[in-house]
Design a protein around this motif. Structure first.
Motif, mmCIF file in Angstrom:
data_model
loop_
_atom_site.group_PDB
_atom_site.id
_atom_site.type_symbol
_atom_site.label_atom_id
_atom_site.label_comp_id
_atom_site.label_asym_id
_atom_site.label_seq_id
_atom_site.Cartn_x
_atom_site.Cartn_y
_atom_site.Cartn_z
ATOM 1 N N LEU A 1 2.836 3.522 6.740
ATOM 2 C CA LEU A 1 1.990 3.127 5.622
ATOM 3 C C LEU A 1 2.640 1.930 4.959
ATOM 4 N N ASN A 2 1.903 0.850 4.867
ATOM 5 C CA ASN A 2 2.420 -0.332 4.189
ATOM 6 C C ASN A 2 1.929 -0.368 2.756
ATOM 7 N N GLN B 1 5.657 -4.348 3.362
ATOM 8 C CA GLN B 1 6.246 -3.040 3.567
ATOM 9 C C GLN B 1 6.746 -2.470 2.247
ATOM 10 N N PHE B 2 6.843 -1.155 2.210
ATOM 11 C CA PHE B 2 7.560 -0.539 1.103
ATOM 12 C C PHE B 2 9.009 -1.026 1.196
ATOM 13 N N SER B 3 9.631 -1.282 0.073
ATOM 14 C CA SER B 3 11.019 -1.733 0.116
ATOM 15 C C SER B 3 11.830 -1.063 -0.977
ATOM 16 N N THR B 4 12.791 -0.270 -0.546
ATOM 17 C CA THR B 4 13.645 0.411 -1.504
ATOM 18 C C THR B 4 14.488 -0.594 -2.275
ATOM 19 N N SER B 5 15.083 -1.539 -1.528
ATOM 20 C CA SER B 5 16.002 -2.465 -2.170
ATOM 21 C C SER B 5 15.281 -3.385 -3.158
ATOM 22 N N ASP C 1 -0.988 1.402 11.832
ATOM 23 C CA ASP C 1 -0.413 1.324 10.500
ATOM 24 C C ASP C 1 -1.549 1.241 9.482
ATOM 25 N N ALA C 2 -1.343 1.825 8.333
ATOM 26 C CA ALA C 2 -2.353 1.782 7.274
ATOM 27 C C ALA C 2 -1.740 1.106 6.051
ATOM 28 N N GLU C 3 -2.577 0.851 5.086
ATOM 29 C CA GLU C 3 -2.095 0.110 3.934
ATOM 30 C C GLU C 3 -2.556 0.731 2.631
ATOM 31 N N PHE C 4 -1.613 0.855 1.710
ATOM 32 C CA PHE C 4 -1.952 1.323 0.374
ATOM 33 C C PHE C 4 -2.269 0.128 -0.516
ATOM 34 N N THR C 5 -3.459 0.162 -1.115
ATOM 35 C CA THR C 5 -3.746 -0.817 -2.158
ATOM 36 C C THR C 5 -4.274 -0.055 -3.368
ATOM 37 N N TRP C 6 -4.009 -0.589 -4.526
ATOM 38 C CA TRP C 6 -4.439 0.090 -5.749
ATOM 39 C C TRP C 6 -5.957 0.116 -5.867
ATOM 40 N N ASP C 7 -6.607 -0.936 -5.413
ATOM 41 C CA ASP C 7 -8.071 -0.958 -5.445
ATOM 42 C C ASP C 7 -8.646 0.186 -4.623
ATOM 43 N N ASN C 8 -8.109 0.323 -3.423
ATOM 44 C CA ASN C 8 -8.605 1.371 -2.539
ATOM 45 C C ASN C 8 -8.291 2.751 -3.098
ATOM 46 N N PHE C 9 -7.095 2.875 -3.630
ATOM 47 C CA PHE C 9 -6.681 4.155 -4.204
ATOM 48 C C PHE C 9 -7.605 4.546 -5.354
ATOM 49 N N GLN C 10 -7.842 3.617 -6.255
ATOM 50 C CA GLN C 10 -8.702 3.892 -7.402
ATOM 51 C C GLN C 10 -10.125 4.245 -6.959
ATOM 52 N N ALA C 11 -10.650 3.451 -6.055
ATOM 53 C CA ALA C 11 -12.028 3.673 -5.608
ATOM 54 C C ALA C 11 -12.172 5.020 -4.892
ATOM 55 N N SER C 12 -11.243 5.318 -4.012
ATOM 56 C CA SER C 12 -11.338 6.552 -3.235
ATOM 57 C C SER C 12 -11.198 7.786 -4.113
ATOM 58 N N VAL C 13 -10.189 7.758 -4.943
ATOM 59 C CA VAL C 13 -9.922 8.921 -5.776
ATOM 60 C C VAL C 13 -11.054 9.145 -6.784
ATOM 61 N N ASN C 14 -11.504 8.077 -7.415
ATOM 62 C CA ASN C 14 -12.579 8.229 -8.391
ATOM 63 C C ASN C 14 -13.860 8.748 -7.740
ATOM 64 N N LYS C 15 -14.160 8.203 -6.588
ATOM 65 C CA LYS C 15 -15.421 8.573 -5.937
ATOM 66 C C LYS C 15 -15.341 9.983 -5.346
ATOM 67 N N ASP C 16 -14.331 10.189 -4.534
ATOM 68 C CA ASP C 16 -14.251 11.453 -3.798
ATOM 69 C C ASP C 16 -13.942 12.630 -4.726
ATOM 70 N N LEU C 17 -12.897 12.488 -5.482
ATOM 71 C CA LEU C 17 -12.436 13.626 -6.275
ATOM 72 C C LEU C 17 -13.196 13.789 -7.589
ATOM 73 N N ALA C 18 -13.337 12.695 -8.337
ATOM 74 C CA ALA C 18 -13.975 12.802 -9.653
ATOM 75 C C ALA C 18 -15.492 12.939 -9.525
ATOM 76 N N ASP C 19 -16.116 12.043 -8.755
ATOM 77 C CA ASP C 19 -17.581 12.020 -8.700
ATOM 78 C C ASP C 19 -18.158 13.106 -7.785
ATOM 79 N N VAL C 20 -17.674 13.131 -6.564
ATOM 80 C CA VAL C 20 -18.299 14.030 -5.591
ATOM 81 C C VAL C 20 -17.930 15.494 -5.840
#
Length: 534
Positions: free
Chosen positions: A302-303, A308-312, A344-363
């Motif tokens: 997951l990117n 990439q995610f980067s600890t340092s 590989d997949a990618e985390f974006t805040w836009d996608n996170f917000q849209a998915s969570v709001n739609k799937d969990l809150a709305d549906v």
RNA sequence: GGGCCUGUAGCUCAACGGUUAGAGCAGAGCGCUCAUAACGCUUUGGUUGGGGGUUCAAAUCCCUCCGGGCCUACCA
């Protein structure tokens, strides 16, 4: 009726001790392993779900030194930190062990002794880099170079190449990612290479053959990759010693009851060679009847937002930060429904917000909200009685049955994204039903019919809580509590399942199940986790 | 350099030789009013990275080129 209780041994790749893991690590092993474990338990099967911290090796020593602590103390503290965070994400390990446990030390030495007796250990004299400044030998990835007179033991994987290859070839149902990596290592270059299994460090399992000393190997420890997978087994011993169970061998020894166990491992793709080759070589080479893995589910990376995610660099979201921002269910849902299975997949805040709001809150969340509040206003907080179900309700039950059977198929096959999509489709059925049944309309001319419709919809809440629990355990528990129901048996027969809450059964309108993520929050987090950029 | 994975509607993904390539989100229109301005229905949108080839038939197989990723290294 009467399906035999299956037994599932499930392990997640064990996270390294030197710090808190990011969301990519989580979705690559622990989280899908937990999904599968929760599902199998929900189906009434017997589950042993194990994970641990991987504590040996140079990076741990370096991290401890940086923290100004003895390495054992550092590891003990970090283990607690990781355990607490794992609990925060509701990772339902039966035991969260430590590779530095005495159980693992003994077992690692035992395996080494067996392999030596079988002629599968070769003593090698080669050279390694020694740092006088640090007072330790450094692994290749820290520095490339040589220095004289350092012997080590090597596991003769090459002697087992045919055996390993036949075994891999028999696993035709494994993910391509898993088998292609295994075959690459088997046939790369001159074929499967032997691997050194000892290192000149202080922190690790002392090199011994069982209980006996190993001449020439004094002062050495086993390589972290040798003892880490053995911890999967030792962890079950730790489970017993922690008073959580009485018999670990029935999970691990095929001669002592583990012959009917299905063993599934979860890991990121970087871990595949060790689980398809090194660890099986250890197991097979021992000549003892240890349980071999049946299925290896591996994941891509997951990117994070274009990189990439980067600890340092402090780039991306780490597990502790995630829980500070939102409840575990939000993360579990997004990560699992976007698990990097095929690439590989990618985390974006836009996608996170849209998915969570739609799937969990709305549906899902809004479905619960609309029907419970409707019922409260028309019938009170009690499942209403009266009326009967007709063709429309039968159609709903039929569609639920089809989709639930598909959902079960995806869960059994560990098709994570498809399972998530199917679950979402099951939630949608509730909204579709309300829209077409329209109890707010029927109530006006035919309150009895509205009562019957409401009764079905309320039962869907309980059904959804049961079905959704592997993905969003906290919300599921909240919904079950709101419906004042203890019955979480899996819906084998859907008609029965939507009759569990009878007329007259009291419930409570729950608080908002999933709040929405605002644009302001999204923007704030986007900035906060962008990392220190050069 | 080699091997593997990957490139499908604006976005995230399905379909893995066989009817007019599907779904969610986003966009457009309509409907509903119970609900977290939520929900439902309809709908716009793709010459499946480019180019060859095999086949009665290809997103799906083969070759090649381009892009992304992972692993590994002068060796298949």
């Amino acid at each position: 009726m009467g399906h035999e209780m299956a037994r599932h041994l499930i392990t997640s790749a064990i996270p390294y001790i030197n710090g808190i893991k990011h969301l990519g690590n989580l979705v690559g092993s622990q989280l899908p392993a937990d999904l599968f474990a929760r599902y199998q338990r929900a189906r009434g099967n017997e589950v042993m779900f194990l994970c641990a911290t991987d504590e040996h090796g140079t990076p741990a020593e370096i991290a401890a030194a940086k923290a100004g602590k003895p390495v054992d103390e550092y590891c003990a503290e970090m283990h607690e930190v990781q355990a607490k965070i794992a609990n925060g994400f509701r990772l339902s390990f039966d035991h969260f062990g430590r590779s530095s446990s005495v159980q693992n030390q003994k077992l690692t030495q035992h395996f080494a002794g067996r392999l030596a007796d079988a002629g599968l250990i070769r003593e090698v004299n080669e050279t390694q880099m020694y740092s006088h400044a640090d007072g330790r030998f450094l692994p290749d990835r820290y520095i490339e170079g040589t220095c004289p007179n350092c012997g080590f033991d090597s596991l003769r994987q090459s002697a087992m190449k045919d055996q390993l290859e036949n075994w891999i070839d028999s696993k035709t149902d494994w993910p391509i990612l898993t088998t292609s990596i295994a075959k690459k290592w088997l046939n790369d270059g001159d074929g499967l290479q032997d691997r050194g299994i000892t290192r000149d460090l202080n922190w690790g399992v002392p090199v011994k053959k069982g209980d006996a000393d190993w001449p020439g190997m004094e002062g050495k420890v086993f390589y972290v990759w040798f003892d880490a997978p053995i911890e999967y087994i030792a962890c079950a011993q730790e489970w017993v010693d922690a008073g959580k169970g009485t018999d670990w061998e029935r999970w691990w020894r095929t001669d002592k009851g583990a012959d009917d166990v299905t063993y599934t491992q979860f890991m990121g793709k970087d871990n595949v060679p060790f689980h398809t080759l090194s660890f099986p070589a250890t197991i097979l080479g021992s000549g003892e009847p240890w349980k071999l893995v049946d299925y290896i589910k591996s994941f891509n990376y997951l990117n994070y937002d274009g990189g990439q995610f980067s600890t340092s660099r402090g780039r991306g979201v780490f597990m502790d930060q995630a829980l500070e921002i939102l409840p575990a269910d939000y993360w579990r849902w997004w990560l699992l429904s976007h698990a990097p299975e095929s690439s590989d997949a990618e985390f974006t805040w836009d996608n996170f917000q849209a998915s969570v709001n739609k799937d969990l809150a709305d549906v899902l969340g809004n479905f619960v909200s609309r029907i419970t509040k409707f019922c409260r206003s028309k019938f009170g907080e009690t499942v209403p009685e009266g009326g009967t179900w007709g063709a429309q309700e039968q159609a709903v039950i039929a569609e639920l049955t089809t989709r639930i059977r598909a959902y079960e198929g995806f869960m059994q096959a560990i098709e994570v994204r498809k399972a998530a999509a199917e679950l979402r489709a099951i939630w949608v059925i509730g909204n579709e039903y309300l829209q077409s049944a329209a109890p707010w309309s029927t109530f006006k001319e035919n309150p009895e019919q509205a009562a019957a419709q409401t009764r079905l919809a309320l039962n869907l809440i309980r059904l959804y809580a049961v079905l959704s629990s592997p993905f969003i355990p906290d919300a599921s528990a909240t919904l079950m509590a709101a419906m004042k129901c203890q019955d979480d048996t899996w819906p084998d027969n859907i008609t029965d399942a939507v009759n569990v809450l009878p007329a007259g059964h009291a419930f409570e309108v729950p608080d908002v199940t999933f709040r929405k993520i605002s644009d302001e929050e999204r923007e704030e987090w986007q900035t906060r986790f962008a990392g220190i950029r050069a």
